[in-house]
Design an enzyme around this catalytic site. Structure first.
Site, PDB file in Angstrom:
ATOM      1  N   SER A  19       0.741  -1.143   0.036  1.00 30.32           N
ATOM      2  CA  SER A  19      -0.113   0.018  -0.009  1.00 30.32           C
ATOM      3  C   SER A  19       0.718   1.291   0.128  1.00 30.32           C
ATOM      4  O   SER A  19       2.163   1.050   0.244  1.00 30.32           O
ATOM      5  CB  SER A  19      -0.720  -0.105   1.471  1.00 30.32           C
ATOM      6  OG  SER A  19      -1.564   1.214   1.529  1.00 30.32           O
ATOM      7  N   TYR A  48      -2.523  -0.737  10.421  1.00 32.61           N
ATOM      8  CA  TYR A  48      -2.581  -1.180   8.943  1.00 32.61           C
ATOM      9  C   TYR A  48      -1.113  -0.713   8.377  1.00 32.61           C
ATOM     10  O   TYR A  48      -0.621  -1.326   7.580  1.00 32.61           O
ATOM     11  CB  TYR A  48      -3.777  -0.580   8.115  1.00 32.61           C
ATOM     12  CG  TYR A  48      -3.920  -0.756   6.856  1.00 32.61           C
ATOM     13  CD1 TYR A  48      -4.364  -1.922   6.012  1.00 32.61           C
ATOM     14  CD2 TYR A  48      -3.363   0.449   5.662  1.00 32.61           C
ATOM     15  CE1 TYR A  48      -4.544  -2.018   4.993  1.00 32.61           C
ATOM     16  CE2 TYR A  48      -3.475  -0.052   4.182  1.00 32.61           C
ATOM     17  CZ  TYR A  48      -4.177  -1.281   3.828  1.00 32.61           C
ATOM     18  OH  TYR A  48      -3.955  -1.578   2.581  1.00 32.61           O
TER      19      TYR A  48
HETATM   20  P1  NAD Z   1     -11.227  -6.160  -1.348  1.00 38.63           P
HETATM   21  O1  NAD Z   1     -11.868  -6.254  -0.114  1.00 38.63           O
HETATM   22  O2  NAD Z   1     -12.036  -6.176  -2.697  1.00 38.63           O
HETATM   23  O3  NAD Z   1     -10.139  -7.543  -1.595  1.00 38.63           O
HETATM   24  C1  NAD Z   1      -9.675  -8.286  -0.545  1.00 38.63           C
HETATM   25  C2  NAD Z   1      -9.884  -9.781  -0.636  1.00 38.63           C
HETATM   26  O4  NAD Z   1      -9.139 -10.309   0.180  1.00 38.63           O
HETATM   27  C3  NAD Z   1     -11.353  -9.992  -0.486  1.00 38.63           C
HETATM   28  O5  NAD Z   1     -11.743 -10.937  -1.672  1.00 38.63           O
HETATM   29  C4  NAD Z   1     -11.299 -10.838   0.894  1.00 38.63           C
HETATM   30  O6  NAD Z   1     -12.409 -11.702   1.093  1.00 38.63           O
HETATM   31  C5  NAD Z   1     -10.033 -11.387   0.953  1.00 38.63           C
HETATM   32  N1  NAD Z   1      -9.459 -11.721   2.159  1.00 38.63           N
HETATM   33  C6  NAD Z   1      -9.543 -10.900   3.452  1.00 38.63           C
HETATM   34  N2  NAD Z   1      -8.908 -11.602   4.335  1.00 38.63           N
HETATM   35  C7  NAD Z   1      -8.628 -12.842   4.065  1.00 38.63           C
HETATM   36  C8  NAD Z   1      -8.328 -14.158   4.782  1.00 38.63           C
HETATM   37  N3  NAD Z   1      -7.810 -13.929   6.059  1.00 38.63           N
HETATM   38  N4  NAD Z   1      -8.170 -15.270   4.062  1.00 38.63           N
HETATM   39  C9  NAD Z   1      -8.417 -15.149   2.418  1.00 38.63           C
HETATM   40  N5  NAD Z   1      -9.015 -14.182   2.042  1.00 38.63           N
HETATM   41  C10 NAD Z   1      -8.987 -13.126   2.715  1.00 38.63           C
HETATM   42  O7  NAD Z   1      -9.990  -5.268  -1.171  1.00 38.63           O
HETATM   43  P2  NAD Z   1      -8.556  -4.822  -2.135  1.00 38.63           P
HETATM   44  O8  NAD Z   1      -8.561  -3.313  -2.217  1.00 38.63           O
HETATM   45  O9  NAD Z   1      -8.739  -5.319  -3.649  1.00 38.63           O
HETATM   46  O10 NAD Z   1      -7.482  -5.439  -1.370  1.00 38.63           O
HETATM   47  C11 NAD Z   1      -6.660  -6.113  -1.956  1.00 38.63           C
HETATM   48  C12 NAD Z   1      -5.151  -5.642  -1.353  1.00 38.63           C
HETATM   49  O11 NAD Z   1      -4.900  -4.379  -1.790  1.00 38.63           O
HETATM   50  C13 NAD Z   1      -5.099  -5.714   0.090  1.00 38.63           C
HETATM   51  O12 NAD Z   1      -3.763  -6.211   0.575  1.00 38.63           O
HETATM   52  C14 NAD Z   1      -5.245  -4.187   0.561  1.00 38.63           C
HETATM   53  O13 NAD Z   1      -4.319  -3.808   1.596  1.00 38.63           O
HETATM   54  C15 NAD Z   1      -4.530  -3.587  -0.636  1.00 38.63           C
HETATM   55  N6  NAD Z   1      -4.596  -2.096  -0.850  1.00 38.63           N
HETATM   56  C16 NAD Z   1      -5.914  -1.687  -1.345  1.00 38.63           C
HETATM   57  C17 NAD Z   1      -6.099  -0.408  -1.585  1.00 38.63           C
HETATM   58  C18 NAD Z   1      -7.336   0.040  -1.922  1.00 38.63           C
HETATM   59  O14 NAD Z   1      -7.625   1.516  -1.920  1.00 38.63           O
HETATM   60  N7  NAD Z   1      -8.612  -0.805  -2.164  1.00 38.63           N
HETATM   61  C19 NAD Z   1      -5.085   0.469  -1.403  1.00 38.63           C
HETATM   62  C20 NAD Z   1      -3.924  -0.053  -1.347  1.00 38.63           C
HETATM   63  C21 NAD Z   1      -3.540  -1.361  -0.782  1.00 38.63           C
END
Ligand code: NAD
Length: 263
Positions: free
Chosen positions: A142, A155
């Site tokens: 992130s 986080y």
């Molecule tokens: P999202 O919630 O759409 O996707 C996250 C996925 O991880 C979901 O499908 C959820 O069910 C799964 N998940 C969570 N905990 C889990 C576990 N214990 N076991 C198995 N699956 C699990 O959100 P996203 O934004 O696509 O997140 C993906 C990654 O991107 C994350 O690591 C998040 O920290 C990172 N991220 C997101 C953003 C943003 O703005 N959305 C920004 C920076 C980083």
């Protein structure tokens, strides 16, 4: 007109958290590029079924906080496909709480999902890579992994440590031809994580405008990053074009981590 050749033909990838957002976009892009993709998620979503079936994406239930679950996801993908080339440690959760509000179980939940799973996922994947000609791991960190933020310290800690993990393991495993990189997204729209944050805000539209305004390029374009733009970075990092790239933390954050933007 002929289309470009698939860049990942014959490769095999495991993507955690692949049922939604960035993980789903990455699974679909890698599959479109000829990769055989296995996703693991603790919440599989029926709406993915048809699109995943068309692209041959295999989805199974896995809680990445559980090391045995993670090991099983990775071993069974490698056994089924006969090889493993790529691991994307993408599953992650947010933790918007101030220090004095954080419980031990909040800490364990965030650190187990965002950090421990990337270590034990890598540990499970590396022996499979050693059977062949190396491999590639991408950790979805992130912009909080580059610059900590005041609103979500735990986080930020998890993602700063994930960037550290990326560099440390990259150093250890270059000799094995295993490349380990991180992608550091800024605010990404159309994701579960972003929707949860916006839903929790008193004024969703205002909150969205504030988030966009905090990234100079997002502000200039009037939108957040799209999950497909993060998937494109993962595709580059796992492709042969990035053979010499390891231990990087690639910011795709519209310049959010550059400094204080102009007013
Ligand atoms: P999202 O919630 O759409 O996707 C996250 C996925 O991880 C979901 O499908 C959820 O069910 C799964 N998940 C969570 N905990 C889990 C576990 N214990 N076991 C198995 N699956 C699990 O959100 P996203 O934004 O696509 O997140 C993906 C990654 O991107 C994350 O690591 C998040 O920290 C990172 N991220 C997101 C953003 C943003 O703005 N959305 C920004 C920076 C980083």
């Amino acid at each position: 007109m002929t289309s470009a050749p698939a860049t990942l033909s014959g490769r095999v990838a495991v993507i955690t958290g692949g049922a939604s957002g960035i993980g789903r976009a990455t699974a679909m892009l890698l599959a479109e590029q000829g990769c055989r993709v296995f996703i693991g998620d603790y919440r599989l979503r029926s709406e993915n079924h048809q699109a995943f079936q068309v692209l041959g994406i295999h989805a199974s239930e896995c809680d990445v906080r559980n090391v045995d679950d993670l090991q099983h996801l990775i071993d069974s993908a490698a056994d089924t496909a006969g090889r493993l080339d790529i691991l994307v440690n993408n599953a992650g959760i947010g933790m918007v709480k101030q220090t004095t509000e954080v419980t031990e179980s909040d800490w364990d939940n965030a650190l187990d999902t965002n950090l421990k799973a990337a270590f034990f996922g890598s540990k499970a994947a590396i022996p499979h890579f050693l059977n062949g000609s190396g491999g590639s791991i991408v950790n979805i960190a992130s912009n909080a992994g580059l610059l900590p933020r005041a609103h979500d310290p735990v986080y930020s800690i998890s993602k700063l440590a994930l960037v550290g993990l990326t560099k440390s393991l990259a150093l250890c495993h270059a000799k094995d031809r295993i490349r380990i990189n991180a992608v550091c997204p800024g605010p990404v729209g159309d994701t579960g994580m972003m929707n949860d944050d916006l839903d929790a805000a008193p004024d969703r539209v205002f909150a969205e405008q504030q988030i966009i305004a905090a990234s100079p390029m997002a502000k200039a374009l009037g939108r957040m990053t799209d999950p497909a733009e993060i998937a494109a970075a993962v595709l580059y990092l796992v492709s042969d074009a990035a053979y010499m790239v390891t231990g990087t933390a690639l910011a795709i954050d519209g310049g959010k981590s550059l400094g204080v933007p102009p007013r």
